[in-house]
Design a protein around this motif. Sequence first.
Motif, PDB file in Angstrom:
ATOM      1  N   GLY A  97      27.181  98.892 -17.782  1.00 46.00           N
ATOM      2  CA  GLY A  97      26.609  98.953 -19.127  1.00 46.00           C
ATOM      3  C   GLY A  97      25.203  98.367 -19.167  1.00 46.00           C
ATOM      4  N   GLY A 101      21.819 100.429 -19.911  1.00 48.73           N
ATOM      5  CA  GLY A 101      21.260 100.136 -21.230  1.00 48.73           C
ATOM      6  C   GLY A 101      19.865  99.529 -21.202  1.00 48.73           C
ATOM      7  N   THR A 218      30.492  98.215 -22.739  1.00 50.61           N
ATOM      8  CA  THR A 218      29.762  98.179 -24.010  1.00 50.61           C
ATOM      9  C   THR A 218      29.166  96.781 -24.235  1.00 50.61           C
ATOM     10  N   GLN A 221      26.001  96.827 -22.413  1.00 53.54           N
ATOM     11  CA  GLN A 221      24.968  97.575 -23.146  1.00 53.54           C
ATOM     12  C   GLN A 221      24.404  96.730 -24.284  1.00 53.54           C
ATOM     13  N   ASN A 343      25.882 109.043 -25.647  1.00 47.75           N
ATOM     14  CA  ASN A 343      24.650 108.437 -25.150  1.00 47.75           C
ATOM     15  C   ASN A 343      23.415 108.897 -25.908  1.00 47.75           C
ATOM     16  N   ALA A 372      24.487  98.755 -30.660  1.00 49.72           N
ATOM     17  CA  ALA A 372      25.236  98.460 -29.442  1.00 49.72           C
ATOM     18  C   ALA A 372      26.330  97.438 -29.737  1.00 49.72           C
TER      19      ALA A 372
END
Length: 649
Positions: A97, A101, A218, A221, A343, A372
């Motif tokens: 992530g 990111g 996540t 990210q 995405n 996010a």
Amino acid sequence: MSRKASDNVEYTLRSLSNLMGEKRRRQADGSAGSGAAAAAAAGERSLIAAESCSSLNSAASGGELERAARRQFQQDETPGFVYVVSVFSALGGFLFGYDTGVVSGALLLLKRELNLDALWQELLVSGTVGAAALSALAGGVLNGLCGRRPCILLASGLFTAGAGVLAAARDKETLLAGRVVVGLGIGVASMTVPVYIAEVAPPHLRGRLVTINTLFITGGQFFASVVDGIFSYLAKDGWRYMLGLSAVPAVIQFLGFLFLPESPRWLIQKGQTQRARRILSQMRGNQAIDEEYDSIKNNIEEEEKEVGAAGPVICRMLTYPPTRRALIVGCGLQMFQQLSGINTVMYYSATILQMSGVEDDRLAIWLAALTAFINFIFTLVGVWLVERMGRRKLTLGSLTGTAVALIILASGFLLSAQVSPRITLNPPDPSHQNSTCTKYSYCNGCMLDPDCGLCYKLNKSSVVESSCIPVDKDSTMKAAWGRCSNETVFKKEDLFWAYNFCPTPYSWTALLGLILYLIFFAPGMGPMPWTVNSEIYPLWARSTGNACSSGVNWVFNVLVSLTFLHTAEYLTYYGAFFLYAGFAALGLVFIYGCLPETKGKKLEEIESLFENRLCTCGMSDSDEGRYIEYIRVKGSNYHLSDNDASDVE
Ligand SMILES: O[C@H]1[C@H](O)[C@@H](O)[C@H](O)[C@@H](O)[C@H]1O
């Protein structure tokens, strides 16, 4: 999260049969001639079996045995070791992530410092994703040959090396090399970690533990977006910190895995049975492992007999119907995850937010961090729901909501396009370069052209004195020339500059769509493709199956991200989001027909769910809605929702 002993009563065979006897006496006193009375004539063992059968059927009177058995079960603690192992492996998800990111923020600084053109920016983003696709596919062979642990060590080694190269890079070529190395790590980690966690987890916690890996993705990210926000204030070398920071979790994971064990299932497959037994009992704490061990071993032997060991695994998978169906389901899930546009939505969240009236670029970066964060928090909801609702219901519910949210998002763009402000001024270009910006009559066309932006004034919320002007090459926050070319001056004069969005009264619809999208996508469609893939293949096909499905995920990730701008150019933004909504609807039909429920099943039992024709697999979830819990009574396994308790000894 481990199961706490509720009390210390030891339920032995004797205490259970006492319970039975007491119940029998009560039943005989009350109504004679029950099925349990007949069983009383038989020996103690069959008596217990028949009794427990009737007791579990009768909700009113069967409570004691169930409670007794449950209490016994609660004493079987899930050892903390399983959680430690899962968290260390999920650091691979965090790095996945983080590294995917962080690049958007790093690029903002890099393109100025190293003078990167659009092609190089594109290369730095898709070089990583492309490398991930390739290494996910290669990771299947590595996993099968060397095991899960060396693959995780390799991935963390690659993450560390890549971070080092990126932090020290002096030119764009070195940067690209670093991004490719990181991508190789992401690919191996993305296919190995879910498999490893699924193989060490006990069945009742498997879904939750594998979903934690997506929570870490996540989380990575979100953390990346915060790091981007912080270092965006550091104009010089800020990108080195952004890209280099990932070395910290990578080193932690590497060191941790030097001491953590191999997957017991892989070891049994390779004939290292003593080591496998030792690790399995370490993972199960005070619970007996004989049954689990035997079931894995028998399963491997049966698989070898049934499928044979000759030929490449992928060919054997494709010619053996249950694994072929599982592969279609696994790859299909990953494909629809990406085709529903996650995405793109994440990447363009700043634009969507700007459309809704957030004009400051830096504020948009922080609000993208908020996006996010929503993705992260709602993945946590998925961790909570997966063992309650099951995979199938969770995925279906999530994708339905995602499709509706995409329609709302698209409608927001559509409404905004329809009331798109007219361009009323066409000032002459002082540089005498023929720019395309002058040809647009409405803001909508100007917004879709990456070289142009809108300079305008507001008269009570309506746009006036608007012109479409080329954007400044160094900053999208101002025009290349004219009224909006000097930020401090034009802001004082009540002029506004809109790049990539059009100011309209309907922009909030897109914002609503964005928030709903994340709320629905994150708990189900985000994690379930990874979770389901880690469970649906038999051991001999698990590495290859996960390699293929992760590869599909990465390939569609690249395809969707690379084509978004072109799709938006041909179909406009709303067309692109309606298209994703269409893909999501197709995905719903696919999942409804083909995804069986795997909740609570042992990995060795799951293959049987794919024995029927593909389109009927979704119907084979006979346990849907039932809560399955395995309990152990004096070393034997007892299924609370079964009516047959003949194995209670
Ligand atoms: O499951 C993950 C998660 O949903 C991420 O947010 C997304 O960026 C990835 O592409 C996806 O595979």
